[in-house]
Design an enzyme around this catalytic site. Structure first.
Site, PDB file in Angstrom:
ATOM      1  N   LYS A   1       0.860  -1.192   0.000  1.00 49.35           N
ATOM      2  CA  LYS A   1       0.000   0.000   0.000  1.00 49.35           C
ATOM      3  C   LYS A   1       0.892   1.237   0.000  1.00 49.35           C
ATOM      4  O   LYS A   1       1.712   1.413   0.899  1.00 49.35           O
ATOM      5  CB  LYS A   1      -0.902   0.013   1.241  1.00 49.35           C
ATOM      6  CG  LYS A   1      -1.602   1.360   1.512  1.00 49.35           C
ATOM      7  CD  LYS A   1      -2.507   1.339   2.746  1.00 49.35           C
ATOM      8  CE  LYS A   1      -3.032   2.729   3.097  1.00 49.35           C
ATOM      9  NZ  LYS A   1      -3.896   2.741   4.311  1.00 49.35           N
TER      10      LYS A   1
ATOM     11  N   ASP B   1      -2.379  10.262   3.629  1.00 49.06           N
ATOM     12  CA  ASP B   1      -3.766   9.859   3.876  1.00 49.06           C
ATOM     13  C   ASP B   1      -4.434  10.875   4.791  1.00 49.06           C
ATOM     14  O   ASP B   1      -4.311  10.820   6.009  1.00 49.06           O
ATOM     15  CB  ASP B   1      -3.807   8.462   4.513  1.00 49.06           C
ATOM     16  CG  ASP B   1      -5.241   8.005   4.794  1.00 49.06           C
ATOM     17  OD1 ASP B   1      -6.177   8.642   4.276  1.00 49.06           O
ATOM     18  OD2 ASP B   1      -5.395   7.002   5.521  1.00 49.06           O
TER      19      ASP B   1
ATOM     20  N   LYS C   1      -9.781  12.938   8.456  1.00 48.20           N
ATOM     21  CA  LYS C   1      -9.273  12.540   9.773  1.00 48.20           C
ATOM     22  C   LYS C   1      -9.228  13.753  10.713  1.00 48.20           C
ATOM     23  O   LYS C   1      -9.088  14.881  10.246  1.00 48.20           O
ATOM     24  CB  LYS C   1      -7.837  11.993   9.637  1.00 48.20           C
ATOM     25  CG  LYS C   1      -7.724  10.648   8.963  1.00 48.20           C
ATOM     26  CD  LYS C   1      -6.263  10.212   8.885  1.00 48.20           C
ATOM     27  CE  LYS C   1      -6.127   8.847   8.231  1.00 48.20           C
ATOM     28  NZ  LYS C   1      -6.756   7.749   8.993  1.00 48.20           N
TER      29      LYS C   1
ATOM     30  N   ASP D   1       1.947   6.618   5.307  1.00 51.59           N
ATOM     31  CA  ASP D   1       0.928   5.641   4.922  1.00 51.59           C
ATOM     32  C   ASP D   1       1.304   4.888   3.640  1.00 51.59           C
ATOM     33  O   ASP D   1       0.524   4.098   3.117  1.00 51.59           O
ATOM     34  CB  ASP D   1      -0.433   6.343   4.783  1.00 51.59           C
ATOM     35  CG  ASP D   1      -1.611   5.409   5.009  1.00 51.59           C
ATOM     36  OD1 ASP D   1      -1.446   4.396   5.717  1.00 51.59           O
ATOM     37  OD2 ASP D   1      -2.702   5.691   4.473  1.00 51.59           O
TER      38      ASP D   1
ATOM     39  N   ASP E   1     -11.959   7.136   4.161  1.00 53.99           N
ATOM     40  CA  ASP E   1     -10.710   6.917   4.907  1.00 53.99           C
ATOM     41  C   ASP E   1     -10.310   5.430   4.929  1.00 53.99           C
ATOM     42  O   ASP E   1      -9.223   5.085   5.352  1.00 53.99           O
ATOM     43  CB  ASP E   1     -10.868   7.458   6.335  1.00 53.99           C
ATOM     44  CG  ASP E   1      -9.533   7.657   7.033  1.00 53.99           C
ATOM     45  OD1 ASP E   1      -8.487   7.604   6.345  1.00 53.99           O
ATOM     46  OD2 ASP E   1      -9.541   7.868   8.264  1.00 53.99           O
TER      47      ASP E   1
ATOM     48  N   GLU F   1      -9.264   3.724   2.566  1.00 55.34           N
ATOM     49  CA  GLU F   1      -8.809   3.809   1.174  1.00 55.34           C
ATOM     50  C   GLU F   1      -7.770   2.748   0.828  1.00 55.34           C
ATOM     51  O   GLU F   1      -7.623   2.384  -0.332  1.00 55.34           O
ATOM     52  CB  GLU F   1      -8.236   5.208   0.896  1.00 55.34           C
ATOM     53  CG  GLU F   1      -6.772   5.437   1.275  1.00 55.34           C
ATOM     54  CD  GLU F   1      -6.477   5.303   2.769  1.00 55.34           C
ATOM     55  OE1 GLU F   1      -7.438   5.363   3.570  1.00 55.34           O
ATOM     56  OE2 GLU F   1      -5.302   5.127   3.129  1.00 55.34           O
TER      57      GLU F   1
ATOM     58  N   ARG G   1      -7.549  -0.442   1.331  1.00 57.98           N
ATOM     59  CA  ARG G   1      -8.081  -1.679   0.728  1.00 57.98           C
ATOM     60  C   ARG G   1      -8.537  -1.443  -0.698  1.00 57.98           C
ATOM     61  O   ARG G   1      -8.513  -2.346  -1.529  1.00 57.98           O
ATOM     62  CB  ARG G   1      -9.191  -2.242   1.626  1.00 57.98           C
ATOM     63  CG  ARG G   1     -10.379  -1.342   1.782  1.00 57.98           C
ATOM     64  CD  ARG G   1     -11.210  -1.653   3.020  1.00 57.98           C
ATOM     65  NE  ARG G   1     -10.597  -1.144   4.251  1.00 57.98           N
ATOM     66  CZ  ARG G   1     -11.112  -1.292   5.465  1.00 57.98           C
ATOM     67  NH1 ARG G   1     -12.234  -1.965   5.627  1.00 57.98           N
ATOM     68  NH2 ARG G   1     -10.491  -0.797   6.519  1.00 57.98           N
TER      69      ARG G   1
HETATM   70  N1  BES Z   1      -3.886   4.685   7.061  1.00 58.22           N
HETATM   71  C1  BES Z   1      -4.976   4.419   7.924  1.00 58.22           C
HETATM   72  C2  BES Z   1      -4.628   3.443   9.051  1.00 58.22           C
HETATM   73  C3  BES Z   1      -3.596   3.883  10.041  1.00 58.22           C
HETATM   74  C4  BES Z   1      -3.987   4.386  11.274  1.00 58.22           C
HETATM   75  C5  BES Z   1      -2.259   3.722   9.793  1.00 58.22           C
HETATM   76  C6  BES Z   1      -3.028   4.744  12.203  1.00 58.22           C
HETATM   77  C7  BES Z   1      -1.312   4.091  10.721  1.00 58.22           C
HETATM   78  C8  BES Z   1      -1.699   4.596  11.932  1.00 58.22           C
HETATM   79  C9  BES Z   1      -6.140   3.822   7.126  1.00 58.22           C
HETATM   80  O1  BES Z   1      -6.245   4.262   5.822  1.00 58.22           O
HETATM   81  C10 BES Z   1      -7.392   4.216   7.819  1.00 58.22           C
HETATM   82  O2  BES Z   1      -7.658   5.378   7.882  1.00 58.22           O
HETATM   83  N2  BES Z   1      -8.147   3.242   8.316  1.00 58.22           N
HETATM   84  C11 BES Z   1      -9.350   3.497   9.010  1.00 58.22           C
HETATM   85  C12 BES Z   1     -10.393   2.504   8.536  1.00 58.22           C
HETATM   86  C13 BES Z   1     -11.777   2.799   9.005  1.00 58.22           C
HETATM   87  C14 BES Z   1     -12.272   4.078   8.357  1.00 58.22           C
HETATM   88  C15 BES Z   1     -12.661   1.642   8.659  1.00 58.22           C
HETATM   89  C16 BES Z   1      -9.098   3.349  10.506  1.00 58.22           C
HETATM   90  O3  BES Z   1      -8.321   2.472  10.893  1.00 58.22           O
HETATM   91  O4  BES Z   1      -9.649   4.129  11.254  1.00 58.22           O
HETATM   92 ZN    ZN Z   2      -4.492   4.854   4.925  1.00 62.75          ZN
HETATM   93 MN    MN Z   3      -7.316   6.049   5.656  1.00 59.46          MN
END
Ligand code: BES
Ligand code: ZN
Ligand code: MN
Length: 500
Positions: free
Chosen positions: A265, A270, A277, A288, A347, A349, A351
């Site tokens: 990825k 992000d 966020k 990210d 967010d 994204e 996947r």
């Molecule tokens: N890049 C983030 C995940 C992340 C969080 C990486 C903290 C490193 C540190 C990912 O894209 C994300 O935002 N995931 C969300 C998914 C949710 C919206 C289902 C998350 O984990 O909150």
């Molecule tokens: Zn992300």
């Molecule tokens: Mn995200």
């Protein structure tokens, strides 16, 4: 400091400069150090006693300008019980050496590589010390303007490892040096801010692997649109940075052998997109692209050590931004596979990027297996913290091999479940699936999503949101990013896929 250099020389104690020697928990100096200390009247033994130094593993005692010598200093490094040291401990020992040398601003040192119990340190173990010296010597100060002269660190650190058999150690060192270089590349990429490292800039860095004999193919927006990578394109559409997909190929194995594949990825930043966020900590989202950085550093390591394997690294590079043109919650995209996805949360994204890359790799490369790496979910941080990568797999052999490689290198993983009941949580009212399954089991539903794009190919997914960044400082790593995954996967390849 630029990266330390490691070289090997015939066993000897130097007359001048900085000397590093090992001490066991019973306070026995290594035989060579003990003979040296006897010659200079027991200065080192006295220092150990007066400082009440206990020689716990990776602790150090700095003896400055020892009487009876021309040396600047002797640094004693604790081994604990030398018989208990494993491969990763020898590397940690090397890391502790670098940390101390940097602290005392030494620019060169001779490390007498000898166990305090007199047993031989193998060439492999000596090379592991070298690896630790290199790993701990990485730092990212590209954007610090010059420090005042009086507290400037030395520009270089030259570590000479004095060993019984320098040519054997040098031979073992070759592969470690490649891994250290790959790990440095990964960490540089992760640290680079997103205003500097966008999608195109990342792709250019990957193209540099051509120098090592890696074939690098870069897919641009036109090609991606034409082929229908709509899930990935949906994420990219809110950014000025055009998407890129980079396919790296190292053909070091048998001509017709199916390659193994690593997928990363690469979200260069992000923001969350329209599902933006919160501000606190958002700056970390420059990392990210950690999965893509590990794949790129791994390809570097494998090519630099001329690994006898065919391997493909594939990374999806996009930026996730809010914009008038950005993708909205509720949008439905048709992925490269033809499966449709309802975007509940922009967010989630990662996947969406990975599903198209995974499908492409499965269909076009037909690999023996796929391992993907992604900073995918905050939920994996909640579950495992920063100390284990989350492992999901549809294949027990692959999962067990990754687990074992983790234990050997110290980059450990913990296996998480997959099952049809979790899979139901991402069924959608309007499309084939939705891109989030709610708060519960957030890392698992993300993995279930990816699983829908790999078919029957043996596959493992490493959720590295906890391990890629915000890493604690250790003997091997100054902090924030350790390059977690490069050593793990290099080891996986070396142990099982190089047909020795
Ligand atoms: N890049 C983030 C995940 C992340 C969080 C990486 C903290 C490193 C540190 C990912 O894209 C994300 O935002 N995931 C969300 C998914 C949710 C919206 C289902 C998350 O984990 O909150
Ligand atoms: Zn992300
Ligand atoms: Mn995200």
């Amino acid at each position: 400091m630029s990266r330390p250099t490691v070289s090997f020389a015939k066993f000897a104690v130097p007359d001048a400069g900085v000397l590093v020697v090992f001490l066991a928990e019973d306070l026995a100096l290594s035989p060579t150090a003990a003979a040296f200390d006897a010659k200079i009247g027991g200065t080192l033994a006295r220092a150990v006693a007066k400082a009440a130094f206990k020689a716990k593993p990776f602790t150090t005692l700095d003896v400055v300008a020892p009487a009876g010598t021309e040396l600047d200093r002797v640094i004693l490094v604790g081994l604990g019980d030398p018989a208990k040291l494993t491969e990763k401990d020898w590397a940690r020992l090397g890391g502790a050496v670098t940390a101390k040398l940097v602290e005392v601003k030494a620019s060169a040192a001779t490390v007498v590589v000898e166990r305090a119990d007199g047993a031989a340190v193998t060439a492999e173990e000596a090379a592991d010390i070298g690896l630790g010296i290199r790993l701990r010597g990485w730092s990212f100060d590209a954007y610090k303007s010059k420090k005042k002269d009086d507290d400037a660190e030395p520009k270089t650190l030259k570590a000479t490892l004095a060993v019984e058999n320098p040519s054997a150690a040098k031979k073992a060192w070759g592969a470690r040096e490649a891994v250290a270089d790959g790990s440095d590349l990964t960490r540089d990429l992760i640290c680079e801010p997103a205003n500097v490292l966008g999608t195109e800039e990342f792709a250019k860095k990957a193209e540099k692997l051509e120098k090592l004999g890696v074939e690098v193919e870069v897919l641009g927006e036109k090609e991606l649109k034409k082929a229908g990578w709509n899930a990935l394109l949906g994420v990219a559409q809110g950014s000025k940075r055009p998407p890129r997909v980079v396919i790296m190929r190292w053909n070091g194995g048998e001509k017709d052998a199916a390659p193994i594949a690593f997928v990363g990825k690469g979200v260069v930043f992000d923001s969350g997109g329209i599902s933006i966020k919160p501000a606190a900590g958002m700056e970390d989202m420059k990392g990210d692209m950690g999965g893509a950085a590990v794949v790129t550093g791994l390809m570097h390591a494998l090519a630099a050590r001329k690994a006898k394997v065919n391997v493909v690294g594939a990374i999806g590079l996009v930026e996730n931004m809010p914009d008038a043109g950005a993708q909205r919650p509720g949008d439905i995209v048709t992925s490269l596979s033809g499966q449709t996805i309802e975007v509940i949360n922009t967010d989630a994204e990662g996947r969406l990027v990975l599903c198209d890359v995974l499908w492409h790799v499965k269909e076009e490369i037909k690999p023996a297996f796929i391992v993907d790496l992604a900073t995918l979910t905050g939920a994996i941080l909640v579950a495992l913290g920063k100390l284990n990568g989350g492992l999901f797999a549809n294949d027990d052999t692959l999962a067990n091999r990754i687990t074992a490689a983790g234990l050997a290198t110290g980059e450990t993983v913990w296996r998480m479940p997959l099952s049809p009941d979790y899979d139901k949580l991402i069924d959608s009212t309007w499309a084939d699936m939705k891109n989030t399954g709610g708060r519960d089991a957030g890392s698992i539903t993300a993995a279930q999503f990816l699983k829908r794009f790999v078919g029957d190919v043996p596959w493992a997914h490493l959720d590295i949101a906890g391990t890629a960044m915000g890493s604690p400082a250790t003997e091997l790593n100054k902090g924030w990013t350790s390059g977690w995954g490069v050593r793990l996967l290099d080891r996986l390849v070396a142990d099982h896929y190089e047909g020795k």
